[in-house]
Design a protein around this motif. Sequence first.
Motif, PDB file in Angstrom:
ATOM      1  N   LEU A  89      52.080  53.459  61.770  1.00 14.26           N
ATOM      2  CA  LEU A  89      51.292  52.965  60.636  1.00 14.26           C
ATOM      3  C   LEU A  89      50.212  51.995  61.120  1.00 14.26           C
ATOM      4  O   LEU A  89      49.053  52.044  60.646  1.00 14.26           O
ATOM      5  CB  LEU A  89      52.204  52.298  59.626  1.00 14.26           C
ATOM      6  CG  LEU A  89      53.220  53.206  58.920  1.00 14.26           C
ATOM      7  CD1 LEU A  89      54.116  52.387  57.996  1.00 14.26           C
ATOM      8  CD2 LEU A  89      52.499  54.276  58.105  1.00 14.26           C
ATOM      9  N   ARG A  90      50.558  51.115  62.027  1.00 18.01           N
ATOM     10  CA  ARG A  90      49.561  50.152  62.525  1.00 18.01           C
ATOM     11  C   ARG A  90      48.468  50.873  63.311  1.00 18.01           C
ATOM     12  O   ARG A  90      47.260  50.553  63.189  1.00 18.01           O
ATOM     13  CB  ARG A  90      50.244  49.118  63.404  1.00 18.01           C
ATOM     14  CG  ARG A  90      51.191  48.191  62.658  1.00 18.01           C
ATOM     15  CD  ARG A  90      51.580  47.001  63.538  1.00 18.01           C
ATOM     16  NE  ARG A  90      52.593  46.185  62.896  1.00 18.01           N
ATOM     17  CZ  ARG A  90      53.893  46.275  63.108  1.00 18.01           C
ATOM     18  NH1 ARG A  90      54.324  47.191  63.976  1.00 18.01           N
ATOM     19  NH2 ARG A  90      54.739  45.485  62.480  1.00 18.01           N
ATOM     20  N   GLN A  95      45.325  50.215  51.581  1.00 22.63           N
ATOM     21  CA  GLN A  95      46.048  51.449  51.215  1.00 22.63           C
ATOM     22  C   GLN A  95      47.105  51.792  52.252  1.00 22.63           C
ATOM     23  O   GLN A  95      48.221  52.180  51.931  1.00 22.63           O
ATOM     24  CB  GLN A  95      45.050  52.607  51.060  1.00 22.63           C
ATOM     25  CG  GLN A  95      44.173  52.486  49.808  1.00 22.63           C
ATOM     26  CD  GLN A  95      43.106  53.580  49.752  1.00 22.63           C
ATOM     27  OE1 GLN A  95      42.789  54.198  50.785  1.00 22.63           O
ATOM     28  NE2 GLN A  95      42.553  53.785  48.570  1.00 22.63           N
ATOM     29  N   VAL A  96      46.749  51.647  53.541  1.00 24.54           N
ATOM     30  CA  VAL A  96      47.718  51.952  54.606  1.00 24.54           C
ATOM     31  C   VAL A  96      48.900  51.003  54.515  1.00 24.54           C
ATOM     32  O   VAL A  96      50.059  51.396  54.612  1.00 24.54           O
ATOM     33  CB  VAL A  96      47.043  51.862  55.980  1.00 24.54           C
ATOM     34  CG1 VAL A  96      48.101  51.919  57.085  1.00 24.54           C
ATOM     35  CG2 VAL A  96      46.046  53.012  56.143  1.00 24.54           C
ATOM     36  N   ARG A  97      48.651  49.729  54.309  1.00 29.11           N
ATOM     37  CA  ARG A  97      49.763  48.759  54.204  1.00 29.11           C
ATOM     38  C   ARG A  97      50.594  49.014  52.950  1.00 29.11           C
ATOM     39  O   ARG A  97      51.816  48.802  52.950  1.00 29.11           O
ATOM     40  CB  ARG A  97      49.201  47.333  54.182  1.00 29.11           C
ATOM     41  CG  ARG A  97      48.687  46.909  55.565  1.00 29.11           C
ATOM     42  CD  ARG A  97      47.837  45.673  55.529  1.00 29.11           C
ATOM     43  NE  ARG A  97      47.393  45.299  56.864  1.00 29.11           N
ATOM     44  CZ  ARG A  97      46.384  44.462  57.108  1.00 29.11           C
ATOM     45  NH1 ARG A  97      45.736  43.910  56.092  1.00 29.11           N
ATOM     46  NH2 ARG A  97      46.043  44.172  58.346  1.00 29.11           N
ATOM     47  N   ARG A 154      50.121  39.764  54.819  1.00 32.41           N
ATOM     48  CA  ARG A 154      49.074  40.757  55.092  1.00 32.41           C
ATOM     49  C   ARG A 154      48.041  40.824  53.971  1.00 32.41           C
ATOM     50  O   ARG A 154      46.842  40.938  54.217  1.00 32.41           O
ATOM     51  CB  ARG A 154      49.714  42.137  55.281  1.00 32.41           C
ATOM     52  CG  ARG A 154      50.581  42.230  56.542  1.00 32.41           C
ATOM     53  CD  ARG A 154      51.138  43.635  56.687  1.00 32.41           C
ATOM     54  NE  ARG A 154      52.007  43.754  57.851  1.00 32.41           N
ATOM     55  CZ  ARG A 154      52.603  44.888  58.222  1.00 32.41           C
ATOM     56  NH1 ARG A 154      52.393  45.995  57.512  1.00 32.41           N
ATOM     57  NH2 ARG A 154      53.379  44.918  59.301  1.00 32.41           N
ATOM     58  N   LYS A 193      39.267  61.082  58.662  1.00 31.19           N
ATOM     59  CA  LYS A 193      40.336  60.340  57.930  1.00 31.19           C
ATOM     60  C   LYS A 193      41.340  61.259  57.243  1.00 31.19           C
ATOM     61  O   LYS A 193      42.545  60.980  57.251  1.00 31.19           O
ATOM     62  CB  LYS A 193      39.688  59.408  56.903  1.00 31.19           C
ATOM     63  CG  LYS A 193      38.997  58.214  57.545  1.00 31.19           C
ATOM     64  CD  LYS A 193      38.451  57.267  56.493  1.00 31.19           C
ATOM     65  CE  LYS A 193      37.785  56.051  57.157  1.00 31.19           C
ATOM     66  NZ  LYS A 193      37.244  55.091  56.154  1.00 31.19           N
ATOM     67  N   GLU A 235      46.250  52.578  60.945  1.00 28.77           N
ATOM     68  CA  GLU A 235      45.395  51.588  60.274  1.00 28.77           C
ATOM     69  C   GLU A 235      44.199  51.219  61.150  1.00 28.77           C
ATOM     70  O   GLU A 235      43.038  51.149  60.688  1.00 28.77           O
ATOM     71  CB  GLU A 235      46.219  50.342  59.960  1.00 28.77           C
ATOM     72  CG  GLU A 235      45.436  49.259  59.262  1.00 28.77           C
ATOM     73  CD  GLU A 235      46.302  48.022  59.006  1.00 28.77           C
ATOM     74  OE1 GLU A 235      45.760  46.993  58.608  1.00 28.77           O
ATOM     75  OE2 GLU A 235      47.525  48.136  59.217  1.00 28.77           O
ATOM     76  N   GLU A 259      43.749  39.921  53.964  1.00 34.18           N
ATOM     77  CA  GLU A 259      42.661  40.783  53.505  1.00 34.18           C
ATOM     78  C   GLU A 259      42.029  40.283  52.214  1.00 34.18           C
ATOM     79  O   GLU A 259      41.343  41.025  51.517  1.00 34.18           O
ATOM     80  CB  GLU A 259      43.199  42.214  53.289  1.00 34.18           C
ATOM     81  CG  GLU A 259      43.757  42.883  54.551  1.00 34.18           C
ATOM     82  CD  GLU A 259      42.652  43.146  55.561  1.00 34.18           C
ATOM     83  OE1 GLU A 259      41.463  43.157  55.149  1.00 34.18           O
ATOM     84  OE2 GLU A 259      42.982  43.336  56.758  1.00 34.18           O
ATOM     85  N   SER A 287      40.778  50.658  52.826  1.00 34.02           N
ATOM     86  CA  SER A 287      41.629  51.582  53.608  1.00 34.02           C
ATOM     87  C   SER A 287      42.810  50.848  54.211  1.00 34.02           C
ATOM     88  O   SER A 287      43.943  51.347  54.216  1.00 34.02           O
ATOM     89  CB  SER A 287      40.791  52.236  54.720  1.00 34.02           C
ATOM     90  OG  SER A 287      39.761  53.023  54.160  1.00 34.02           O
ATOM     91  N   ARG A 288      42.541  49.652  54.733  1.00 30.71           N
ATOM     92  CA  ARG A 288      43.648  48.886  55.339  1.00 30.71           C
ATOM     93  C   ARG A 288      44.708  48.526  54.295  1.00 30.71           C
ATOM     94  O   ARG A 288      45.909  48.598  54.550  1.00 30.71           O
ATOM     95  CB  ARG A 288      43.085  47.613  55.986  1.00 30.71           C
ATOM     96  CG  ARG A 288      42.334  47.889  57.266  1.00 30.71           C
ATOM     97  CD  ARG A 288      42.093  46.596  58.042  1.00 30.71           C
ATOM     98  NE  ARG A 288      41.310  45.635  57.303  1.00 30.71           N
ATOM     99  CZ  ARG A 288      39.953  45.583  57.297  1.00 30.71           C
ATOM    100  NH1 ARG A 288      39.243  46.469  58.000  1.00 30.71           N
ATOM    101  NH2 ARG A 288      39.316  44.651  56.609  1.00 30.71           N
ATOM    102  N   ALA A 322      40.148  52.391  60.515  1.00 28.46           N
ATOM    103  CA  ALA A 322      39.128  51.351  60.353  1.00 28.46           C
ATOM    104  C   ALA A 322      37.868  51.664  61.149  1.00 28.46           C
ATOM    105  O   ALA A 322      36.779  51.159  60.819  1.00 28.46           O
ATOM    106  CB  ALA A 322      39.701  50.000  60.779  1.00 28.46           C
TER     107      ALA A 322
END
Length: 597
Positions: free
Chosen positions: A65-66, A592-594, A570, A80, A69, A574, A589-590, A73
């Motif tokens: 996941l990281r 959404q990923v988190r 987190r 994507k 992410e 942001e 996007s970040r 980015a």
Amino acid sequence: MTQQPQEGFDRSVEDAQAWMKAVQERLQVNDNTQGPRAALEARLRETEKICQLEPEGRVKVDLVLRAAEALLACCPRDQKPEILARLKDIKARWEETVTYMTHCHSRIEWVWLHWSEYLLARDEFYRWFQKMTVTLEPHVELQLGLKEKQWQLSHAQVLLHNVDSQAVLLDRLLEEAASLFNRIGDPSVDEDAQKRMKAEYDAVKAKAQDRVALLERVAQEHEQYQASVDEFQLWLKAVVEKVNGCLGRSCKLPIPHRLSALQDIAKDFPRGEASLQRLEEQSGGVIQNTSPLGAEKITRELEEMGKVLEKLRVLGEEEEERLRGLLQSRGACEQQIRRLEAEVAEFRAGLQRLAQDGPEPTEKAGTEDELVARWRLYSATRAALASEEPRVDWLQAQLKEVITFPHDLQLLSDSIVTAIQEYQSLKGKSTRLRNAAETELWQRFQRPLQGLQLWKALAQRLLEVTTSLPDLPSLHTFLPQIEAALAESSRLKEQLTMLQLKREVLVSIFGQERATALLEQVAGSVRDRDLLHNSLLQRRSKLQSLLTQHKDFGAAFEPLQRKLLDLQVRVQAENGLQQDLPGKQAQLSRLQVRGLG
């Protein structure tokens, strides 16, 4: 610019996929419930270890996941969807792996627990089997008398009922064994093992049935003999009344008529002797199945009845001779005096024997059986004294006749008066001792009921104070108290059950009405105890469940709290405003990923 994030993402994906593949292969090797218990236990431990690897796998997925992410980015927009698709596939495979881990371990654990519960139930059955085998192994013990034989028969019937009631547990065990065999295929629960268990139960049941049949025959034989004895004693009592009716001044018949009545009684003695002879023959089989002390009692009873019969015959002959003497000569007066003196001497000697046979009233009875034996001894003494009542009446009548004799018979008169006084004193003493023993027995039989009342108050108080759900410290306080109350309840139930088995003893001591009332009170108390006992069991289960919930909640809440705090950090990172559209899109996007993570 995107080469390094792309390589990191690819490595993390390959690492996560390889880890999940290895875990699934290990699970497939252990996903089997067949085989012996040791193998099943090994598979259970292996799947448990695999389940413990879940945090490691979660770390690998988090790395994916990281990496995703970071790649999202900086990658072009057209790449994507592919990255997100690979990310979705990793998550799906992760969920599949976690589910497989859980289901595989749970399935093996369920079979393991099912097997363990079966073994516990089987061990409980064999403990009962061994206990019942030991109980039925000794030969039937010879008993003292009819009541003891009836009690022994009742006990054997209780054992047989216990054996019959175990059939339900056996059927359930056999069903569980068959079900387990279909799942595990182990020889310990195969059809042969089931047949052996059934055969062992059938052997115990047959032995219990044979014991009941034997004791029924022994008790029935003694009952028939006792009925014959009672019939003979009724006849003997009637003869005693007839003979006493012809003795002394109380008889208003003329001497010739009295002589005729005595002669008619004498004609009936052969029939009595024949009945006594049949009793002696019948007693042979009864004595064979009676203890030595009981056999001695039967023999002594027969001898005493024979002596009474002989004594009545002699007494009738003597009275007949006396009356003939009154008709023939004046020597009848002296003969009557001599006979009266011998009768008084014999009567006083009998009183002295009765006084010596009983225990001193200062002796303290220890056990309940000793107290019952003492009550029976006093009752026997009282009955023996009651049987001498006709003789006392005869002596009183003779005392009136002695006064009319032309001789100076002051010593004989004093001897008769003294004998009657000794009789009345001994009779009063035996009655007082019997009543005292009866009172003490009543108090002892009341003790379990009194103990139950105290226990009921304690149980109701525990139920009241635990009605509302207590906190954790209170749970540790009340659970031991409830356990202690349940143990005391079982002890009281055993005492009350033993009291219910003593119906015949209670009836013989207190009579049918009082014994029935006491047993009804005991039955009601047992029902009350059962209700409170079940309530305590339910309350204990509820409190134990609450204690488990406290522990489970604490264990589950801690990782969730850590995850929420991490997510909050987190999101706060942001939270800053972006200057242009690409920066805002990257920030979105970040987030959404988190959020997916």
